[in-house]
Motif scaffolding. Sequence first.
Motif, mmCIF file in Angstrom:
data_model
loop_
_atom_site.group_PDB
_atom_site.id
_atom_site.type_symbol
_atom_site.label_atom_id
_atom_site.label_comp_id
_atom_site.label_asym_id
_atom_site.label_seq_id
_atom_site.Cartn_x
_atom_site.Cartn_y
_atom_site.Cartn_z
ATOM 1 N N MET A 217 0.831 -1.215 0.000
ATOM 2 C CA MET A 217 0.000 0.000 0.000
ATOM 3 C C MET A 217 0.865 1.265 0.000
ATOM 4 O O MET A 217 0.565 2.223 -0.691
ATOM 5 C CB MET A 217 -0.917 0.012 1.227
ATOM 6 N N SER A 218 1.946 1.242 0.778
ATOM 7 C CA SER A 218 2.755 2.467 0.861
ATOM 8 C C SER A 218 3.437 2.740 -0.481
ATOM 9 O O SER A 218 3.615 3.888 -0.874
ATOM 10 C CB SER A 218 3.789 2.370 1.990
ATOM 11 N N CYS A 219 3.794 1.693 -1.203
ATOM 12 C CA CYS A 219 4.416 1.914 -2.515
ATOM 13 C C CYS A 219 3.359 2.281 -3.550
ATOM 14 O O CYS A 219 3.616 3.094 -4.445
ATOM 15 C CB CYS A 219 5.213 0.684 -2.951
ATOM 16 N N ALA A 220 2.154 1.699 -3.409
ATOM 17 C CA ALA A 220 1.077 2.031 -4.356
ATOM 18 C C ALA A 220 0.682 3.505 -4.227
ATOM 19 O O ALA A 220 0.224 4.120 -5.191
ATOM 20 C CB ALA A 220 -0.131 1.137 -4.103
ATOM 21 N N TYR A 221 0.861 4.063 -3.042
ATOM 22 C CA TYR A 221 0.558 5.494 -2.811
ATOM 23 C C TYR A 221 1.458 6.348 -3.697
ATOM 24 O O TYR A 221 1.080 7.391 -4.180
ATOM 25 C CB TYR A 221 0.822 5.789 -1.335
ATOM 26 N N ARG A 222 2.685 5.857 -3.919
ATOM 27 C CA ARG A 222 3.644 6.615 -4.733
ATOM 28 C C ARG A 222 3.670 6.141 -6.180
ATOM 29 O O ARG A 222 3.985 6.898 -7.082
ATOM 30 C CB ARG A 222 5.045 6.507 -4.108
ATOM 31 N N ASN A 223 3.387 4.866 -6.403
ATOM 32 C CA ASN A 223 3.403 4.362 -7.778
ATOM 33 C C ASN A 223 2.232 3.403 -7.998
ATOM 34 O O ASN A 223 2.216 2.287 -7.468
ATOM 35 C CB ASN A 223 4.727 3.636 -8.056
ATOM 36 N N PRO A 224 1.237 3.837 -8.786
ATOM 37 C CA PRO A 224 0.012 3.028 -8.935
ATOM 38 C C PRO A 224 0.221 1.680 -9.624
ATOM 39 O O PRO A 224 -0.691 0.858 -9.644
ATOM 40 C CB PRO A 224 -0.910 3.928 -9.782
ATOM 41 N N ARG A 408 3.293 -4.986 -16.554
ATOM 42 C CA ARG A 408 4.177 -4.078 -15.833
ATOM 43 C C ARG A 408 3.886 -4.185 -14.342
ATOM 44 O O ARG A 408 2.736 -4.006 -13.927
ATOM 45 C CB ARG A 408 3.921 -2.657 -16.346
ATOM 46 N N VAL A 409 4.887 -4.515 -13.560
ATOM 47 C CA VAL A 409 4.652 -4.716 -12.127
ATOM 48 C C VAL A 409 5.724 -4.002 -11.306
ATOM 49 O O VAL A 409 6.924 -4.181 -11.545
ATOM 50 C CB VAL A 409 4.694 -6.229 -11.753
ATOM 51 N N VAL A 410 5.260 -3.189 -10.360
ATOM 52 C CA VAL A 410 6.194 -2.633 -9.381
ATOM 53 C C VAL A 410 6.049 -3.454 -8.104
ATOM 54 O O VAL A 410 4.930 -3.769 -7.682
ATOM 55 C CB VAL A 410 5.897 -1.140 -9.108
ATOM 56 N N VAL A 411 7.190 -3.836 -7.537
ATOM 57 C CA VAL A 411 7.191 -4.615 -6.296
ATOM 58 C C VAL A 411 7.674 -3.686 -5.170
ATOM 59 O O VAL A 411 8.772 -3.130 -5.258
ATOM 60 C CB VAL A 411 8.169 -5.805 -6.405
ATOM 61 N N GLY A 412 6.846 -3.512 -4.163
ATOM 62 C CA GLY A 412 7.270 -2.726 -2.992
ATOM 63 C C GLY A 412 8.021 -3.646 -2.042
ATOM 64 O O GLY A 412 7.533 -4.736 -1.736
ATOM 65 N N ILE A 413 9.191 -3.224 -1.589
ATOM 66 C CA ILE A 413 9.976 -4.109 -0.703
ATOM 67 C C ILE A 413 10.460 -3.361 0.538
ATOM 68 O O ILE A 413 10.854 -2.190 0.458
ATOM 69 C CB ILE A 413 11.222 -4.684 -1.421
ATOM 70 N N SER A 439 8.734 -10.291 -21.567
ATOM 71 C CA SER A 439 7.724 -9.287 -21.931
ATOM 72 C C SER A 439 7.164 -8.588 -20.687
ATOM 73 O O SER A 439 6.426 -7.611 -20.788
ATOM 74 C CB SER A 439 6.598 -9.937 -22.728
ATOM 75 N N ILE A 440 7.496 -9.082 -19.489
ATOM 76 C CA ILE A 440 7.012 -8.422 -18.259
ATOM 77 C C ILE A 440 8.073 -7.428 -17.788
ATOM 78 O O ILE A 440 9.234 -7.792 -17.599
ATOM 79 C CB ILE A 440 6.732 -9.456 -17.138
ATOM 80 N N LYS A 441 7.660 -6.188 -17.600
ATOM 81 C CA LYS A 441 8.591 -5.178 -17.087
ATOM 82 C C LYS A 441 8.378 -5.071 -15.575
ATOM 83 O O LYS A 441 7.237 -5.012 -15.110
ATOM 84 C CB LYS A 441 8.313 -3.802 -17.716
ATOM 85 N N PHE A 442 9.475 -5.039 -14.842
ATOM 86 C CA PHE A 442 9.326 -4.972 -13.385
ATOM 87 C C PHE A 442 10.263 -3.925 -12.794
ATOM 88 O O PHE A 442 11.248 -3.530 -13.421
ATOM 89 C CB PHE A 442 9.626 -6.351 -12.753
ATOM 90 N N ASP A 443 9.901 -3.505 -11.605
ATOM 91 C CA ASP A 443 10.755 -2.574 -10.878
ATOM 92 C C ASP A 443 10.666 -2.930 -9.395
ATOM 93 O O ASP A 443 9.590 -3.293 -8.913
ATOM 94 C CB ASP A 443 10.234 -1.146 -11.117
ATOM 95 N N LEU A 444 11.782 -2.873 -8.699
ATOM 96 C CA LEU A 444 11.757 -3.117 -7.250
ATOM 97 C C LEU A 444 11.851 -1.760 -6.557
ATOM 98 O O LEU A 444 12.800 -1.014 -6.782
ATOM 99 C CB LEU A 444 12.936 -3.999 -6.823
#
Length: 470
Positions: A217-224, A408-413, A439-444
């Motif tokens: 949730m805290s990462c989704a607040y900054r990156n949807p 496209r997936v951002v992973v909050g860690i 084909s999947i773009k990701f970011d940690l």
Amino acid sequence: MSTCRSQICNPKLGLDDWIDPKVTLSIRQEMQKMILDNETLKVISALLLDNIERGLKKDTHPKSIVKCFPTYVQDLPDGTEKGKFLALDLGGTNFRVLLVELDGTNCNIESKIFAVPLDIMTGPGERLFDHIAECLAQFAFEQGVMDIRLPLGFTWSFPLIQKGLTVGIAERWTKGFSCSGVIGNDVVQLLNEAIARRGDIKIDVCAILNDTTGTLMSCAYRNPDTRVGLILGTGTNGCYVEKQKNAEMFDEPDMGSGNVIINMEMGAFGDDGCLDFIRTDIDLAVDAQCINAGRQLHEKLISGMYLGEMVRYYILKFINRGLLFGGKGADLFSKQESFSTKEMTQVEMDSPGSYKIIREILTKIGLTDVSDEDCINVRFICECVSRRAAHLAAVVLVTVMHKMGEKRVVVGIDGSVYKYHPHVRRYMIQKIRELLDPSIKFDLMLSEDGSGIGAALVAAVAARKRREMQ
Ligand code: BGC
């Protein structure tokens, strides 16, 4: 390769360019089981996927090992969340109380850390909750919010069967906790009772959540684009956004998003023996000394509570075989926790070819005659332990990203192992790149205080949703 030394060219050991060619051959051979190749990691990924499916499905859930608990959190923040919230964060040797103010774009945090002494971690549950209530009262007094009934989010970083956003039944203890009278009970009720026993603070518990959910949730607040939350700290666990139709244990009407966050509790992965093929004699020894022996076996390969111990056991083993420190110093490593995960992290901070920090650490432990070769070998042991942990964590992310099927997936860690280890993030990214569908773009993304802000956000999103429904 004419210059390469015999151990590196040994076909059985493989050619790993990260391994210092000066590592002693027998140590290199012994540590080989800690180096997992991609084929093995893919097998682990398939096993984990099967475990996740079993946790999600009604028929298989009761006997599943990876429980995949629905969190009742269905909506991610949309950036309009505002207000003042209290948050409690219990999950390790420290307990935190926070006052979080969200203003739609930023958040302001005041917080205080309180220790949880060992006797409270392992004593009666009532004492634990009285301690929590006392810390909360002290903090509310210091912040001047004693007389205001503030909404509170409670981050409970242990397995929890949620029956609603404010009802959570403790399922098991992990990370060295074992308070009696808690498992099987609603921890929100236990907190409310402790607060009522004091009678001097007013709170309104709006949400109970796991730290992985808070991180997401805290990462989704900054990156949807955030869809996954991962903790690599004292313990380890992950959560992700699942389609509600796949979450068969979540019997709620679809409130619009069609999704629900799943708290995987994948620290228990392997508790049925399915990871035994990668566990070493040292993994068995580390597990055997725990108060929860035989449980949380995946967590025991990855998280901060156990990595330092693994290194200690290997060092001890190699001293006893005369391969380190001229066979001397076993007594310095024979006591449980005499080598910490923090020290393992520091050992890996030396730049290649430099042994300054390693030598300092070993000298501080009490070793007097440390050769360059000892330093090289100790660093290699640490690298094997931290790389395996990072690669196993990478497998979790790859498995979940493949399962979600998003492009496209951002992973909050969050968590100390990820935050403070100098190479874990890099090891993870490298391995994810090797294993993930390209084909999947990701970011940690590092979560800034996920357990605190996340608790406030879950409470705030719930309040927003309630308003929208009225
Ligand atoms: C707990 C999880 C928690 C994780 C990280 C594990 O021991 O079972 O609930 O998310 O530690 O704190």
